[in-house]
Design an enzyme around this catalytic site. Structure first.
Site, short mmCIF file in Angstrom:
data_model
loop_
_atom_site.label_atom_id
_atom_site.label_comp_id
_atom_site.label_asym_id
_atom_site.label_seq_id
_atom_site.Cartn_x
_atom_site.Cartn_y
_atom_site.Cartn_z
N ALA A 81 37.18 4.34 51.67
CA ALA A 81 38.56 3.85 51.46
C ALA A 81 39.53 5.02 51.36
O ALA A 81 39.16 6.13 50.99
CB ALA A 81 38.64 3.02 50.17
N GLU A 114 28.65 -2.35 57.12
CA GLU A 114 29.12 -3.74 57.10
C GLU A 114 30.63 -3.74 56.91
O GLU A 114 31.16 -2.91 56.18
CB GLU A 114 28.51 -4.54 55.94
CG GLU A 114 27.06 -4.86 56.10
CD GLU A 114 26.17 -3.84 55.40
OE1 GLU A 114 26.69 -3.09 54.55
OE2 GLU A 114 24.97 -3.78 55.73
N ASN A 119 38.72 -7.73 58.36
CA ASN A 119 39.22 -6.36 58.18
C ASN A 119 39.42 -5.68 59.54
O ASN A 119 38.67 -4.83 59.98
CB ASN A 119 38.25 -5.55 57.31
CG ASN A 119 38.85 -4.23 56.84
OD1 ASN A 119 39.89 -3.80 57.35
ND2 ASN A 119 38.19 -3.60 55.90
N TYR A 126 36.43 1.86 63.55
CA TYR A 126 35.01 2.01 63.89
C TYR A 126 34.79 1.92 65.41
O TYR A 126 34.00 2.67 65.97
CB TYR A 126 34.16 0.96 63.17
CG TYR A 126 34.32 0.97 61.66
CD1 TYR A 126 34.54 2.17 60.98
CD2 TYR A 126 34.26 -0.21 60.91
CE1 TYR A 126 34.70 2.18 59.59
CE2 TYR A 126 34.41 -0.19 59.53
CZ TYR A 126 34.63 1.00 58.89
OH TYR A 126 34.79 1.02 57.53
C1 COA Z 1 40.18 1.36 56.75
C2 COA Z 1 40.96 2.52 56.12
C3 COA Z 1 39.97 3.45 55.41
C4 COA Z 1 41.69 3.29 57.23
O1 COA Z 1 42.31 4.42 56.65
P1 COA Z 1 43.71 5.00 57.20
O2 COA Z 1 43.87 6.35 56.63
O3 COA Z 1 44.80 4.04 56.97
O4 COA Z 1 43.37 5.06 58.76
P2 COA Z 1 44.06 6.00 59.86
O5 COA Z 1 45.51 6.17 59.56
O6 COA Z 1 43.25 7.23 59.99
O7 COA Z 1 43.89 5.10 61.14
C5 COA Z 1 42.65 5.13 61.82
C6 COA Z 1 42.55 3.96 62.76
O8 COA Z 1 42.45 2.75 62.02
C7 COA Z 1 43.04 1.71 62.78
N1 COA Z 1 44.15 1.17 62.01
C8 COA Z 1 44.72 1.69 60.90
N2 COA Z 1 45.70 0.88 60.45
C9 COA Z 1 45.73 -0.17 61.30
C10 COA Z 1 46.49 -1.37 61.36
N3 COA Z 1 47.45 -1.64 60.45
N4 COA Z 1 46.21 -2.26 62.34
C11 COA Z 1 45.25 -2.00 63.27
N5 COA Z 1 44.49 -0.86 63.26
C12 COA Z 1 44.73 0.02 62.30
C13 COA Z 1 43.51 2.31 64.08
O9 COA Z 1 42.46 2.21 65.01
C14 COA Z 1 43.72 3.76 63.68
O10 COA Z 1 43.61 4.66 64.72
P3 COA Z 1 44.88 5.05 65.64
O11 COA Z 1 45.96 5.46 64.69
O12 COA Z 1 44.36 6.16 66.49
O13 COA Z 1 45.20 3.80 66.38
C15 COA Z 1 42.03 2.01 55.11
O14 COA Z 1 42.81 1.04 55.76
C16 COA Z 1 41.45 1.42 53.83
O15 COA Z 1 41.14 2.14 52.88
N6 COA Z 1 41.31 0.08 53.80
C17 COA Z 1 40.80 -0.58 52.59
C18 COA Z 1 39.36 -0.30 52.36
C19 COA Z 1 38.52 -0.67 53.56
O16 COA Z 1 38.77 -1.67 54.22
N7 COA Z 1 37.47 0.13 53.80
C20 COA Z 1 36.55 -0.11 54.90
C21 COA Z 1 35.53 -1.09 54.44
S1 COA Z 1 34.35 -1.47 55.74
#
Ligand code: COA
Length: 180
Positions: A81, A114, A119, A126
């Protein structure tokens, strides 16, 4: 796959128990069924050389974390996260890419995780690294009985992770993992 450093000074390090207040805040703001602090603490204290807890820091403060294990050529990403205050700036992608590079270095080749079917953000991330749906675990999540996709990356060794900076895990940290 080209991955940029999200901002100057972003640094990945082994999680320490002293990081737990910030890590727990991120965990609780990120998940509807958060892990308990005791689960992190126990994982850190076990010092199991198959299990890794990493944080990404901004000005020394943890802004994201990841937990994975690697046994022979299999790896499993169990928790990941980024603080809601730092999302959509490339932090998650950078931490994920560095973790895959680390798993590669440890000999991992098949990586599993998973993810909730709802999400979409995480699934996008991924997929960018080549993960694909392997199967569905029905009603996997206890809070709302949501299904999980099992995502698999089947050949990590074949992926060229072109990361915009030197390797950042600090091998001088006082965590005595035998690999170092
Ligand atoms: C998933 C998570 C870790 C991504 O972290 P982040 O720092 O926001 O991600 P990034 O800014 O590096 O973005 C990486 C990629 O995620 C995807 N992404 C991020 N935000 C997105 C959105 N709002 N809609 C669609 N894709 C999105 C894109 O593919 C993006 O790549 P790109 O910018 O090259 O298109 C974050 O949203 C999070 O902590 N979510 C809650 C916890 C969670 O869901 N963990 C994973 C459990 S399986």
């Amino acid at each position: 796959m080209k991955v940029k450093l999200p901002f100057a000074g972003a640094q990945i390090d082994y999680m320490q128990e002293s990081d737990l207040p910030e890590v727990m805040e991120i965990e609780q703001r990120s998940f509807s069924s958060p892990w308990a602090a005791a689960s992190f603490r126990e994982g850190l204290r076990q010092r199991n050389h198959h299990v890794y807890f990493l944080v990404i820091r901004h000005h020394q403060n943890p802004i994201g974390f990841i937990n994975f294990w690697v046994v022979e050529d299999d790896a499993h990403i169990a928790n990941f996260a980024v603080s809601p205050d730092y999302r959509n700036r490339g932090v998650g992608k950078y931490l994920f890419a560095q973790s895959l590079a680390y798993i590669q270095k440890l000999g991992g080749n098949r990586v599993f995780l998973e993810v909730r079917v709802s999400n979409i953000e995480a699934q996008h991330l991924y997929r960018q690294f080549g993960f694909r749906i392997l199967s569905i675990r029905e009603k996997y999540y206890v809070d709302n009985h949501e299904d999980a996709y099992v995502f698999r990356l089947s050949n990590l060794r074949a992926i060229d992770l072109c990361i915009d900076s030197a390797y950042h895990v600090d091998a001088e940290s006082n965590t005595d993992y035998s690999e170092f």
